[in-house]
Design a protein around this motif. Structure first.
Motif, short mmCIF file in Angstrom:
data_model
loop_
_atom_site.label_atom_id
_atom_site.label_comp_id
_atom_site.label_asym_id
_atom_site.label_seq_id
_atom_site.Cartn_x
_atom_site.Cartn_y
_atom_site.Cartn_z
N PHE A 194 0.86 -1.18 0.00
CA PHE A 194 0.00 0.00 0.00
C PHE A 194 0.90 1.23 0.00
O PHE A 194 2.07 1.16 0.34
N SER B 8 -6.36 4.51 3.29
CA SER B 8 -6.22 4.59 1.84
C SER B 8 -6.72 3.31 1.18
O SER B 8 -6.95 2.30 1.86
N TYR B 9 -6.87 3.37 -0.13
CA TYR B 9 -7.39 2.21 -0.85
C TYR B 9 -6.88 2.22 -2.29
O TYR B 9 -6.45 3.25 -2.83
N ARG B 10 -6.93 1.05 -2.90
CA ARG B 10 -6.55 0.89 -4.31
C ARG B 10 -7.29 -0.31 -4.88
O ARG B 10 -7.76 -1.19 -4.14
N LYS C 149 -6.17 8.38 -0.88
CA LYS C 149 -6.20 8.61 0.55
C LYS C 149 -7.54 9.20 0.98
O LYS C 149 -8.04 10.15 0.38
N GLN D 157 -5.71 -4.10 7.52
CA GLN D 157 -6.01 -4.04 6.09
C GLN D 157 -7.11 -5.04 5.79
O GLN D 157 -7.14 -6.15 6.34
N ALA E 154 -8.00 -1.96 1.14
CA ALA E 154 -8.17 -0.78 2.00
C ALA E 154 -7.28 -0.96 3.22
O ALA E 154 -7.29 -2.02 3.86
N THR E 155 -6.52 0.09 3.55
CA THR E 155 -5.53 0.00 4.61
C THR E 155 -5.70 1.15 5.60
O THR E 155 -5.80 2.31 5.19
N GLN F 84 0.49 5.28 -5.00
CA GLN F 84 -0.67 5.79 -5.74
C GLN F 84 -2.00 5.34 -5.14
O GLN F 84 -3.02 5.39 -5.81
N ASP F 85 -1.99 4.92 -3.88
CA ASP F 85 -3.26 4.70 -3.19
C ASP F 85 -4.03 6.01 -3.15
O ASP F 85 -3.45 7.10 -3.10
#
Length: 244
Positions: A33, A114-116, A39, A166, A148-149, A36-37
């Motif tokens: 993570f 944050s997430y990706r 936020k 996470q 998602a973290t 480019q997550d």
């Protein structure tokens, strides 16, 4: 104190979305993570804006194409959720929720949420290997991840204590899984619930100090569940004694 998994929807207000610098954060327990997550806003009881999923996620028979990452430690599909704790679970039975740690978090001073989404590359291959290890009879191939973290996020009115965890949604074909990774947890309330249903999992660990050493897949701090609504196959659900 405690943590959870549940759901809801409403119109999302306009928020500022920022990106992390271009670097990876690696951990033996977490998926990468930081690179480019997207936020979440630094807002008490805040949420992400609506996130359109690049591939649909099947959750106990329901097909979802959007989600929300809520700062207080949960994902919802039908709208953001600001409730800081699951004080009345009966009031939440009309929605699906996935809550790796549903409690009153506060990212306004420190910590990041944050997430990706992932549809190719080595992280996707790692997820495929993980799921096939945990569910050896499925011959699974992951095509999409949502990661998602919550990284070192403090608790409301308790900035000296923080948690890192996470949650990963894993999808491939008609199969779906939820993976939960915990590095440091100071409160406890893990929960997975489906809309108008008796389908839910709660992690059977009452002492939060022992949570990061717990598992249903023989990896300390990691839990995995099949959630598409298919047969409850594989070691994770077999070893998980507290499904009600």
């Amino acid at each position: 104190m405690r943590a959870c998994v549940c759901v809801r929807e409403r119109v999302c207000k306009s928020v500022n979305v920022s990106f992390f610098p271009l670097y990876f954060i690696f951990s033996d327990l977490f998926y990468p993570f930081g690179n480019q997550d997207i936020k979440n806003p630094s807002e008490d009881d805040g949420s992400s804006p609506v996130i359109l999923l690049e591939k649909p996620f099947v959750y106990f028979g329901r097909v979802y194409r959007k989600t929300y990452v809520n700062n207080n430690g949960d994902l919802t599909f039908d709208g953001p959720l600001s409730q800081p704790k699951p004080s009345n679970l009966q009031s939440q039975l009309n929605r699906d929720i996935i809550a790796p740690l549903w409690t009153d978090m506060d990212n306004t001073v420190s910590g990041t949420i944050s997430y990706r989404q992932v549809t190719s590359g080595r992280i996707l291959l790692a997820a495929t290997d993980n799921i096939n290890q945990y569910f050896p009879n499925l011959n699974f191939t992951a095509s999409w991840l949502f990661i998602a973290t919550w990284d070192k996020v403090p608790y409301y009115n308790n900035l000296q204590s923080s948690s890192s965890y996470q949650v990963v949604l894993v999808s491939g074909g008609s199969l779906s899984f939820v993976r939960k990774n915990e590095n440091h947890i100071s409160e406890l309330w893990n929960y997975y619930r489906t809309f108008n249903s008796t389908n839910y999992f709660s992690i059977p660990v009452l002492d939060e100090n022992k949570l990061f050493n717990s598992s249903n897949v023989s990896v300390s701090g990691r839990w995995a569940f099949r959630v598409d609504g298919g047969p409850q196959e594989g070691n994770p659900l077999t070893l998980f004694d507290s499904i009600q």
